[in-house]
Design an enzyme around this catalytic site. Sequence first.
Site, PDB file in Angstrom:
ATOM      1  N   ASP A   4      -9.934  -5.558  -3.840  1.00 35.23           N
ATOM      2  CA  ASP A   4      -9.378  -4.581  -2.900  1.00 35.23           C
ATOM      3  C   ASP A   4     -10.386  -3.461  -2.687  1.00 35.23           C
ATOM      4  O   ASP A   4     -10.894  -2.879  -3.646  1.00 35.23           O
ATOM      5  CB  ASP A   4      -8.071  -4.029  -3.492  1.00 35.23           C
ATOM      6  CG  ASP A   4      -7.245  -3.256  -2.493  1.00 35.23           C
ATOM      7  OD1 ASP A   4      -7.790  -2.367  -1.813  1.00 35.23           O
ATOM      8  OD2 ASP A   4      -6.036  -3.535  -2.405  1.00 35.23           O
ATOM      9  N   SER A  55       0.842  -1.202   0.000  1.00 35.14           N
ATOM     10  CA  SER A  55       0.000   0.000   0.000  1.00 35.14           C
ATOM     11  C   SER A  55       0.879   1.254   0.000  1.00 35.14           C
ATOM     12  O   SER A  55       1.671   1.439  -0.921  1.00 35.14           O
ATOM     13  CB  SER A  55      -0.961  -0.057   1.189  1.00 35.14           C
ATOM     14  OG  SER A  55      -2.011   0.858   1.020  1.00 35.14           O
ATOM     15  N   HIS A  94      -7.429  -5.960   0.496  1.00 35.52           N
ATOM     16  CA  HIS A  94      -6.248  -5.151   0.823  1.00 35.52           C
ATOM     17  C   HIS A  94      -5.527  -5.626   2.083  1.00 35.52           C
ATOM     18  O   HIS A  94      -4.526  -5.044   2.482  1.00 35.52           O
ATOM     19  CB  HIS A  94      -6.694  -3.690   1.004  1.00 35.52           C
ATOM     20  CG  HIS A  94      -5.587  -2.683   0.876  1.00 35.52           C
ATOM     21  ND1 HIS A  94      -4.933  -2.447  -0.319  1.00 35.52           N
ATOM     22  CD2 HIS A  94      -5.007  -1.844   1.784  1.00 35.52           C
ATOM     23  CE1 HIS A  94      -4.009  -1.515  -0.139  1.00 35.52           C
ATOM     24  NE2 HIS A  94      -4.026  -1.140   1.128  1.00 35.52           N
TER      25      HIS A  94
END
Lengths: 276, 276
Positions: free
Chosen positions: A222, A146, A254
């Site tokens: 996600d 991320s 995610h």
Amino acid sequence: MRTVSENRCFGGVQGVYAHASEATGTEMTFGLFLPAEAADGPVPVLWYLSGLTCTHENAMVKAGAQGWAAEQGIALVFPDTSPRGADVADHEDYDLGQGAGFYVNATEKPWAPHFRMWDYVANDLPELLFAEFPLERERQAICGHSMGGHGALTLAMAHPGRFRSVSAFAPICNPTGSDWGRKQLRAYLGEDEGTWARHDASRVMEEKGFEGPVLVDQGADDQFLELLRPETLARAMATRRQEGAFRIRKGYDHSYFFVASFMEEHVNFHAEALWA
Amino acid sequence: MRTVSENRCFGGVQGVYAHASEATGTEMTFGLFLPAEAADGPVPVLWYLSGLTCTHENAMVKAGAQGWAAEQGIALVFPDTSPRGADVADHEDYDLGQGAGFYVNATEKPWAPHFRMWDYVANDLPELLFAEFPLERERQAICGHSMGGHGALTLAMAHPGRFRSVSAFAPICNPTGSDWGRKQLRAYLGEDEGTWARHDASRVMEEKGFEGPVLVDQGADDQFLELLRPETLARAMATRRQEGAFRIRKGYDHSYFFVASFMEEHVNFHAEALWA
């Protein structure tokens, strides 16, 4: 430097250490996994940069990387994601301030005095690591999740020759075009968007690329796809003819369950480059 | 039953679910990993019982079991360690009350109304699991860590024919002879030590043993060796001529870094029995 903890782990040692950082002007904490081979001499090192809200600890306990690193005989380093402390600026939003350093050197108030995570990861922590631990400066690779994927990609491309390979799990791909980026880059770097560009992985990929292999995994389910903008990086990698792979993983979100699911492949991808 | 979360994980699904438990009279939360094979029909199931202070979540995110379970095509269930809630009795000590159910049915005030973790794990949760999920009742195995290792061993030996194999990471081996046990058994079961005996893995091992294989791993540098009393179980297993292995692991402590380091071996140990 002081030792916070050391635990035997997959035949090696998972340590946590704290040190006074010149870059951030604070005490910084990091995790370091050393495989058994480190007892006999320097080993390669894979950096893992974490995402928003994380400390040095999240990936260290949830990503399941140590077993694969032990098999490959490589070390893992888990830096924190920002400076911390009562005297350090912060913000009520989870995605700004402490836990959200975005791997940049802030120039704006109130962030400039301490939020220098680019320098911390690029210069300050490496100096400490190579002085204090049996790690091979010539065999480094970097990955992240991320916000940490954004950091890994931008740091790798900005330091040719330093990292042999780079990979990312669900990276923030286009911060100059996303609410995960515009808000933070404005706060940390100011209104001049010209200073933002070198922190946008898709733009840097399109302009200069990376000299080694690149691996990106992105979950199709996600919950943050609109903020991550993976299509910008996929396009840039293809346009650049970048060596590597951009993969969409059906059904994955995610979370660290996604990261852990593909950690073996990422560690092995880096090990191949590190041991070449 | 309600779904708290579901995340794609190693090709399967890591779910968290909550349900009203008859045994405890509270809402209970558990984790369940289903491998990809569960989409085609029932799969074997390995129970994982956690230790003091843990919820359903600790092992689910830190033990690294899902990858190995996915490879073997078996499910994992992660129960909570006690009833919880504002209306449930508790104690200021970390090792009594909520987070410290000790896998017994309390008979004493103030614990008796809700602290019935033996019934919960032995009867209540299995009924729900086999009704709601594609799991094979005939293919069950059980493991646990610390207090959960104590629970796994005592539950397995008390239910002949139910579990094909049992394993433990650093179990509490002799609660009737340790401060990790005497305090809780007195609080939950009362002063009559005769009621404690069936909750002492070393004593039950010596008296009746287990019909399948038993695997125990214990770190030599565990900070709680005096409380765990592994020597009592090692002696009981040897005295009983119990099929299985009791192993001391040099350098390892009590943490999840120890558990994760040997999870592959434990999952594979159970898979061999489950698929036999």
